[in-house]
Scaffold this motif. Structure first.
Motif, mmCIF file in Angstrom:
data_model
loop_
_atom_site.group_PDB
_atom_site.id
_atom_site.type_symbol
_atom_site.label_atom_id
_atom_site.label_comp_id
_atom_site.label_asym_id
_atom_site.label_seq_id
_atom_site.Cartn_x
_atom_site.Cartn_y
_atom_site.Cartn_z
ATOM 1 N N ASN A 83 32.412 36.311 36.638
ATOM 2 C CA ASN A 83 31.423 37.059 37.415
ATOM 3 C C ASN A 83 32.084 38.278 38.064
ATOM 4 O O ASN A 83 33.305 38.338 38.190
ATOM 5 C CB ASN A 83 30.801 36.166 38.479
ATOM 6 N N SER A 84 31.267 39.196 38.483
ATOM 7 C CA SER A 84 31.748 40.402 39.176
ATOM 8 C C SER A 84 32.898 41.058 38.432
ATOM 9 O O SER A 84 33.941 41.378 38.994
ATOM 10 C CB SER A 84 32.188 40.036 40.611
ATOM 11 N N LEU A 85 32.693 41.256 37.162
ATOM 12 C CA LEU A 85 33.756 41.829 36.332
ATOM 13 C C LEU A 85 34.065 43.262 36.732
ATOM 14 O O LEU A 85 33.178 44.015 37.159
ATOM 15 C CB LEU A 85 33.344 41.762 34.858
ATOM 16 N N ASN A 86 35.328 43.610 36.626
ATOM 17 C CA ASN A 86 35.746 44.987 36.876
ATOM 18 C C ASN A 86 36.681 45.440 35.764
ATOM 19 O O ASN A 86 37.078 44.636 34.910
ATOM 20 C CB ASN A 86 36.398 45.106 38.260
ATOM 21 N N ASP A 87 37.061 46.697 35.782
ATOM 22 C CA ASP A 87 37.838 47.232 34.665
ATOM 23 C C ASP A 87 39.218 46.599 34.562
ATOM 24 O O ASP A 87 39.832 46.630 33.488
ATOM 25 C CB ASP A 87 37.926 48.754 34.733
ATOM 26 N N GLN A 88 39.696 46.004 35.648
ATOM 27 C CA GLN A 88 40.992 45.316 35.599
ATOM 28 C C GLN A 88 40.922 44.038 34.772
ATOM 29 O O GLN A 88 41.957 43.460 34.433
ATOM 30 C CB GLN A 88 41.469 44.976 37.012
ATOM 31 N N ASP A 89 39.716 43.582 34.471
ATOM 32 C CA ASP A 89 39.550 42.378 33.661
ATOM 33 C C ASP A 89 39.550 42.680 32.169
ATOM 34 O O ASP A 89 39.521 41.765 31.349
ATOM 35 C CB ASP A 89 38.243 41.671 34.031
ATOM 36 N N THR A 90 39.572 43.951 31.808
ATOM 37 C CA THR A 90 39.616 44.322 30.400
ATOM 38 C C THR A 90 40.900 43.807 29.769
ATOM 39 O O THR A 90 42.003 44.097 30.246
ATOM 40 C CB THR A 90 39.538 45.852 30.250
ATOM 41 N N ALA A 91 40.759 43.027 28.707
ATOM 42 C CA ALA A 91 41.916 42.414 28.066
ATOM 43 C C ALA A 91 41.448 41.604 26.862
ATOM 44 O O ALA A 91 40.242 41.386 26.679
ATOM 45 C CB ALA A 91 42.659 41.492 29.043
ATOM 46 N N VAL A 92 42.412 41.146 26.097
ATOM 47 C CA VAL A 92 42.143 40.118 25.091
ATOM 48 C C VAL A 92 42.400 38.776 25.763
ATOM 49 O O VAL A 92 43.456 38.573 26.367
ATOM 50 C CB VAL A 92 43.030 40.292 23.855
ATOM 51 N N TYR A 93 41.435 37.905 25.682
ATOM 52 C CA TYR A 93 41.511 36.592 26.327
ATOM 53 C C TYR A 93 41.826 35.520 25.287
ATOM 54 O O TYR A 93 41.207 35.482 24.216
ATOM 55 C CB TYR A 93 40.197 36.277 27.030
ATOM 56 N N TYR A 94 42.764 34.652 25.641
ATOM 57 C CA TYR A 94 43.202 33.577 24.765
ATOM 58 C C TYR A 94 43.022 32.234 25.464
ATOM 59 O O TYR A 94 43.242 32.119 26.666
ATOM 60 C CB TYR A 94 44.688 33.722 24.428
ATOM 61 N N CYS A 95 42.683 31.212 24.697
ATOM 62 C CA CYS A 95 42.740 29.860 25.233
ATOM 63 C C CYS A 95 43.926 29.147 24.586
ATOM 64 O O CYS A 95 44.311 29.448 23.455
ATOM 65 C CB CYS A 95 41.435 29.097 25.011
#
Length: 122
Positions: A83-95
């Motif tokens: 929630n409340s995403l911002n540009d610092q959250d831009t990334a490739v996400y891995y589990c």
């Protein structure tokens, strides 16, 4: 255990998005699962993790209060509600998964899925 992360995409700042991680294998319920992310030009970093039972969770300070990790062992799924995403959250996400307890150290996870890309536009 084979993992696959999905659900990324392009969103606007302030939006919400849920990532999913699906796993093969009947023993998935025994594994701790973590989410990590890697932004362009940066090291991979810990985001969140959940114990095999779902009873214990841990979050990076940067996402605490905004992200929530959960799991459904009956469906072999782990989710990352963002929630409340911002540009610092831009990334490739891995589990990633491991049999032992939660850790924030990526090198201690044994199994990794391919990443799913999230871009947050401001």
């Amino acid at each position: 255990v084979q993992l696959q992360a999905f659900g990324g995409g392009l969103v606007q700042a302030g939006d919400s998005l849920r990532l999913s991680c699906t796993a093969s294998g009947r023993t998935f319920a025994r594994y701790t699962v973590g989410w990590f992310r890697q932004a362009p030009g940066k090291e991979r970093e810990f985001v969140a993790a959940i114990s095999w039972s779902g009873g214990t969770t841990e979050y990076a300070n940067s996402v605490k209060g905004r992200f929530s990790i959960s799991r459904d062992n009956a469906k072999n799924m782990v989710y990352l509600q963002m929630n409340s995403l911002n540009d610092q959250d831009t990334a490739v996400y891995y589990c990633a998964a491991r049999l032992l307890a939660i850790t924030t150290i990526s090198g201690l996870y044994d199994y990794w899925g391919q990443g799913t890309e999230l871009t947050v536009s401001s």
